[in-house]
Design an enzyme around this catalytic site. Sequence first.
Site, mmCIF file in Angstrom:
data_model
loop_
_atom_site.group_PDB
_atom_site.id
_atom_site.type_symbol
_atom_site.label_atom_id
_atom_site.label_comp_id
_atom_site.label_asym_id
_atom_site.label_seq_id
_atom_site.Cartn_x
_atom_site.Cartn_y
_atom_site.Cartn_z
ATOM 1 N N ARG A 1 0.671 -0.964 -0.157
ATOM 2 C CA ARG A 1 -0.067 -0.164 -0.111
ATOM 3 C C ARG A 1 0.894 1.203 -0.107
ATOM 4 N NH1 ARG A 1 -0.648 4.464 2.361
ATOM 5 N NH2 ARG A 1 -0.468 3.795 4.438
ATOM 6 N N ASP A 2 1.786 1.538 0.920
ATOM 7 C CA ASP A 2 2.438 2.742 1.123
ATOM 8 C C ASP A 2 3.402 2.792 0.040
ATOM 9 O OD1 ASP A 2 2.835 5.197 2.263
ATOM 10 O OD2 ASP A 2 3.398 4.514 4.273
ATOM 11 N N HIS B 1 4.014 4.366 12.773
ATOM 12 C CA HIS B 1 4.387 4.143 11.390
ATOM 13 C C HIS B 1 5.435 5.092 11.141
ATOM 14 C CE1 HIS B 1 2.818 3.920 7.152
ATOM 15 N NE2 HIS B 1 3.392 5.045 6.936
ATOM 16 N N HIS C 1 8.842 6.787 8.913
ATOM 17 C CA HIS C 1 9.354 6.844 7.733
ATOM 18 C C HIS C 1 10.959 7.105 7.921
ATOM 19 C CE1 HIS C 1 6.248 6.728 4.239
ATOM 20 N NE2 HIS C 1 5.555 6.656 5.347
ATOM 21 N N CYS D 1 4.183 8.918 0.792
ATOM 22 C CA CYS D 1 2.923 9.460 0.493
ATOM 23 C C CYS D 1 3.140 10.626 -0.697
ATOM 24 C CB CYS D 1 2.161 10.228 1.494
ATOM 25 S SG CYS D 1 0.714 10.783 1.096
ATOM 26 N N ASN E 1 9.699 4.336 3.832
ATOM 27 C CA ASN E 1 9.301 3.720 5.174
ATOM 28 C C ASN E 1 10.513 3.078 5.752
ATOM 29 O OD1 ASN E 1 6.489 3.976 3.376
ATOM 30 N ND2 ASN E 1 5.985 2.996 5.546
HETATM 31 N N1 COA Z 1 -13.489 4.934 -4.078
HETATM 32 C C1 COA Z 1 -13.693 5.046 -5.500
HETATM 33 N N2 COA Z 1 -13.843 6.392 -5.982
HETATM 34 C C2 COA Z 1 -13.946 7.334 -5.160
HETATM 35 C C3 COA Z 1 -13.924 7.203 -3.705
HETATM 36 C C4 COA Z 1 -13.604 6.018 -3.289
HETATM 37 N N3 COA Z 1 -13.354 5.848 -1.972
HETATM 38 N N4 COA Z 1 -14.382 8.444 -3.057
HETATM 39 C C5 COA Z 1 -14.725 9.211 -4.071
HETATM 40 N N5 COA Z 1 -14.371 8.796 -5.300
HETATM 41 C C6 COA Z 1 -14.637 9.315 -6.570
HETATM 42 C C7 COA Z 1 -16.095 9.920 -6.600
HETATM 43 O O1 COA Z 1 -16.971 9.005 -7.189
HETATM 44 C C8 COA Z 1 -15.791 10.788 -7.776
HETATM 45 O O2 COA Z 1 -15.777 10.107 -9.082
HETATM 46 P P1 COA Z 1 -16.197 11.215 -10.549
HETATM 47 O O3 COA Z 1 -15.144 11.995 -10.748
HETATM 48 O O4 COA Z 1 -16.006 10.170 -11.435
HETATM 49 O O5 COA Z 1 -17.662 11.616 -10.176
HETATM 50 C C9 COA Z 1 -14.518 11.383 -7.506
HETATM 51 O O6 COA Z 1 -13.735 10.193 -6.761
HETATM 52 C C10 COA Z 1 -14.400 12.543 -6.682
HETATM 53 O O7 COA Z 1 -14.987 12.593 -5.313
HETATM 54 P P2 COA Z 1 -15.131 13.597 -4.427
HETATM 55 O O8 COA Z 1 -16.258 13.185 -3.345
HETATM 56 O O9 COA Z 1 -15.651 14.955 -5.018
HETATM 57 O O10 COA Z 1 -14.073 13.522 -3.634
HETATM 58 P P3 COA Z 1 -12.491 14.482 -4.008
HETATM 59 O O11 COA Z 1 -12.276 14.858 -5.311
HETATM 60 O O12 COA Z 1 -12.515 15.562 -3.062
HETATM 61 O O13 COA Z 1 -11.586 13.267 -3.642
HETATM 62 C C11 COA Z 1 -11.049 11.423 -2.168
HETATM 63 C C12 COA Z 1 -11.567 12.486 -2.175
HETATM 64 C C13 COA Z 1 -10.664 10.784 -0.898
HETATM 65 C C14 COA Z 1 -11.808 10.432 -3.121
HETATM 66 C C15 COA Z 1 -9.507 11.589 -2.774
HETATM 67 O O14 COA Z 1 -8.701 12.629 -2.265
HETATM 68 C C16 COA Z 1 -8.524 10.344 -2.963
HETATM 69 O O15 COA Z 1 -8.851 9.402 -3.063
HETATM 70 N N6 COA Z 1 -7.492 10.241 -2.199
HETATM 71 C C17 COA Z 1 -6.506 9.618 -1.946
HETATM 72 C C18 COA Z 1 -5.645 9.892 -0.621
HETATM 73 C C19 COA Z 1 -4.643 8.736 -0.386
HETATM 74 O O16 COA Z 1 -4.775 7.710 -0.806
HETATM 75 N N7 COA Z 1 -3.688 9.173 0.320
HETATM 76 C C20 COA Z 1 -2.408 8.442 0.601
HETATM 77 C C21 COA Z 1 -2.762 7.543 1.571
HETATM 78 S S1 COA Z 1 -3.369 8.353 2.925
HETATM 79 ZN ZN ZN Z 2 3.525 6.249 5.293
#
Ligand code: COA
Ligand code: ZN
Length: 308
Positions: free
Chosen positions: A15-16, A207, A209, A240, A249
């Site tokens: 994952r990370d 956790h 790094h 990240c 990490n």
């Molecule tokens: N799984 C799949 N798709 C998702 C989702 C999820 N958990 N959450 C939101 N989406 C989709 C929505 O359906 C939407 O899709 P569309 O553009 O096709 O309509 C799109 O993502 C945007 O959704 P929205 O609610 O407007 O959120 P956002 O754009 O503010 O994004 C997150 C929010 C959380 C979904 C996004 O920031 C994200 O996935 N971040 C990942 C962060 C991460 O993994 N960081 C590292 C580890 S901590």
């Molecule tokens: Zn991390």
Amino acid sequence: MTPDRQIRITEVALRDGLQGHTTFVPTEQKLLLLRSLSKAGLNNIEATSFVSPKAVPQLADAEELIARSRDLPGVQLSALALNLKGVERAIDSGVHEVAVVLSATDTMNRKNAGMSLHQATIASEDVIRRAASHQLPSRAYISVAFECPFEGAVPSEVVLRLALRMLEAGATELVIADTIGAAGPAQVQELCRVLAESIPVERIGLHLHDTRGLGIANAWAGISVGIRRFDSSAGGLGGCPFAPGAAGNLATEDLVLMAESGGYATGVDLPALYDAVELASQITGRELGGRSMSWARTRRDAALVGSS
Ligand code: COA
Ligand code: ZN
């Protein structure tokens, strides 16, 4: 070995490690790595994230990966979710445990999850409650717990307040994340001591790094104040993509070597773990490995020369 001498490692390379990799690693290769890690005795594996595939395309195969690995004997598979959509996907896929990440600062939550600190706190509570309603345990992460790349040093009272919210919502474990590797051993001890005044220390994990080479010292600092749960990543793969300055990490092989040499049991077979690190290197095309891996490679090469 008494429980006090046992270290529980959650392996996070898949994952990370892979979330920030430059290309998408095919599911088949992820499965090979997962099996190899499990063969080394790593029974707690954070395998993927149920986040937006647009935000993290490297983990877009989360459903397939979990479906094809959830029956691996003895392995507790977890996956990350940041919102209700994510936790629903995780539950449907059959994960054994959910990991939820709340950043300690407003800006980091906005960059990582598109939410304010207030919104992200509520979203994390929702994720934890939804997991609990399906009898799934949840690990709640407080990320950038020492320092945020955007807002600087984070006060321990802030981390404690957020941690208590997560536990009150039903989180089974709390994980303090040094997302950008900014902490030193003294800060680790101080924050863990503050948290342990209000939270049973057995429920707190770290956790870490290794951005500045302090990962292993920080882990030892955690052990010295009673922490027995750690995340680490085979080969040190990780970081990240939403946190500038986040490097690899703490390497699992370094953590295992340190813990075992200090009289703690990890249940991990180091030679088998070195094989998993070699596999991770092949899969990612990167020379991976913590210091103990370099040492193992040198010894192996010397043995080969000796036998030729
Ligand atoms: N799984 C799949 N798709 C998702 C989702 C999820 N958990 N959450 C939101 N989406 C989709 C929505 O359906 C939407 O899709 P569309 O553009 O096709 O309509 C799109 O993502 C945007 O959704 P929205 O609610 O407007 O959120 P956002 O754009 O503010 O994004 C997150 C929010 C959380 C979904 C996004 O920031 C994200 O996935 N971040 C990942 C962060 C991460 O993994 N960081 C590292 C580890 S901590
Ligand atoms: Zn991390």
